[in-house]
Design a protein around this motif. Sequence first.
Motif, short mmCIF file in Angstrom:
data_model
loop_
_atom_site.label_atom_id
_atom_site.label_comp_id
_atom_site.label_asym_id
_atom_site.label_seq_id
_atom_site.Cartn_x
_atom_site.Cartn_y
_atom_site.Cartn_z
N UNK A 89 71.36 0.93 18.14
CA UNK A 89 70.91 -0.24 18.06
C UNK A 89 70.01 0.12 19.31
N UNK A 90 68.60 -0.17 19.30
CA UNK A 90 67.62 -0.43 20.98
C UNK A 90 68.09 -1.71 21.56
N UNK A 91 67.77 -0.68 22.75
CA UNK A 91 68.27 -2.70 23.21
C UNK A 91 67.71 -2.48 24.83
N UNK A 92 66.32 -3.48 24.95
CA UNK A 92 65.94 -3.62 25.80
C UNK A 92 66.39 -5.14 27.19
N UNK A 93 65.91 -4.30 28.16
CA UNK A 93 66.66 -5.26 29.35
C UNK A 93 65.39 -5.86 29.97
N UNK A 116 68.65 -5.66 20.15
CA UNK A 116 68.96 -6.39 21.81
C UNK A 116 67.77 -6.63 22.78
N UNK A 117 67.47 -7.90 22.97
CA UNK A 117 67.15 -8.56 24.02
C UNK A 117 67.79 -8.91 25.58
N UNK A 118 68.62 -8.43 26.51
CA UNK A 118 68.29 -8.63 27.63
C UNK A 118 67.86 -9.18 28.67
N UNK A 119 68.18 -10.71 28.89
CA UNK A 119 67.35 -10.89 30.02
C UNK A 119 68.09 -11.72 31.23
#
Length: 160
Positions: A109-113, A86-89
């Motif tokens: 799961x990996x989450x990048x913000x 997941x990529x949260x912008x």
Amino acid sequence: MALKPFVPAAGEDLWPGLQAALQDVRAEYGSACVLAAGAGCAAALALSVQLPVERLALLCPERPSGPLRRLDRFARRNLALCVSDVLVVSEGESAYASALLAGGLGAHSPVIRLCIDQNAGSEMFTNPENGLNTALSRFLRTGELPKSLAENPEMCIIYG
């Protein structure tokens, strides 16, 4: 990368239409990634907790209103079931994005913000020199996560 926008037909029930669209993409291409913006992030999250989605990019997620509220409640109850990268912008510190992370998004799961400038407006998506477009494209195509940049020149180390 092929893009398949989803726009529900008039009178069509949203949830079965979303599921069918995702399954169609998976059948045609062998995998599926989802990009959603604003209130549509709730629907994307609901899909990712129920069906296999390789990567999920959420742009400026916000709490939905109207018919999407039900999907939002379903997704938030089941956030720990999301196994997608997941990529949260978000613009600055988004309370909704923080609530998703606190509610279990990223448990398996990996989450990048990524926090972007609040004054960028729609130009951040239309300016071809903007690195956000490249970061989103790379993430959705290959799973490559955006790299952090130094906040000032003194922090940069260049290897030759």
